[in-house]
Write a protein that holds these residues in place. Structure first.
Motif, PDB file in Angstrom:
ATOM      1  N   VAL A  61       0.826  -1.211   0.000  1.00  0.00           N
ATOM      2  CA  VAL A  61       0.000   0.000   0.000  1.00  0.00           C
ATOM      3  C   VAL A  61       0.859   1.259   0.000  1.00  0.00           C
ATOM      4  N   GLY A  62       1.977   1.230   0.698  1.00  0.00           N
ATOM      5  CA  GLY A  62       2.862   2.392   0.728  1.00  0.00           C
ATOM      6  C   GLY A  62       3.404   2.732  -0.639  1.00  0.00           C
ATOM      7  N   ALA A 120       2.577   6.111  -2.772  1.00  0.00           N
ATOM      8  CA  ALA A 120       3.655   6.959  -3.284  1.00  0.00           C
ATOM      9  C   ALA A 120       3.490   7.200  -4.779  1.00  0.00           C
ATOM     10  N   LYS A 121       3.070   6.174  -5.491  1.00  0.00           N
ATOM     11  CA  LYS A 121       2.876   6.326  -6.937  1.00  0.00           C
ATOM     12  C   LYS A 121       1.713   7.271  -7.234  1.00  0.00           C
ATOM     13  N   THR A 137       2.633  13.271 -12.275  1.00  0.00           N
ATOM     14  CA  THR A 137       2.117  12.788 -13.562  1.00  0.00           C
ATOM     15  C   THR A 137       0.957  11.813 -13.364  1.00  0.00           C
ATOM     16  N   ILE A 138       1.019  10.975 -12.334  1.00  0.00           N
ATOM     17  CA  ILE A 138      -0.076  10.039 -12.056  1.00  0.00           C
ATOM     18  C   ILE A 138      -1.284  10.808 -11.545  1.00  0.00           C
ATOM     19  N   PRO A 193      12.986   9.455  -8.755  1.00  0.00           N
ATOM     20  CA  PRO A 193      13.106   8.923 -10.111  1.00  0.00           C
ATOM     21  C   PRO A 193      12.643   7.466 -10.155  1.00  0.00           C
ATOM     22  N   ALA A 194      12.158   7.073 -11.287  1.00  0.00           N
ATOM     23  CA  ALA A 194      11.691   5.693 -11.459  1.00  0.00           C
ATOM     24  C   ALA A 194      12.863   4.731 -11.322  1.00  0.00           C
TER      25      ALA A 194
END
Length: 52
Positions: free
Chosen positions: A3-4, A8-9, A14-15, A42-43
């Motif tokens: 869930v964390g 965060a995402k 952008t999301i 960063p991804a």
């Protein structure tokens, strides 16, 4: 599901911009807001690239 990591995402600028109004409202009710673009992490590189 982590869930964390999901949360965060969802906070990435952008999301967040791609969420529907109702989805953003539901996240804002408990005080969740998007991060400013400069605070986003960063991804991660795909696992296949870790060994390079």
């Amino acid at each position: 599901m982590d869930v964390g990591r999901w949360l965060a995402k969802q906070c990435q600028h952008t999301i967040w911009a791609g969420l529907m109004d109702g989805q953003r409202e539901r996240l804002e009710e408990p005080g969740i807001t998007p991060l400013p673009p400069e605070q986003e992490t960063p991804a991660r590189a795909p696992k296949a690239l870790w060994g390079l």
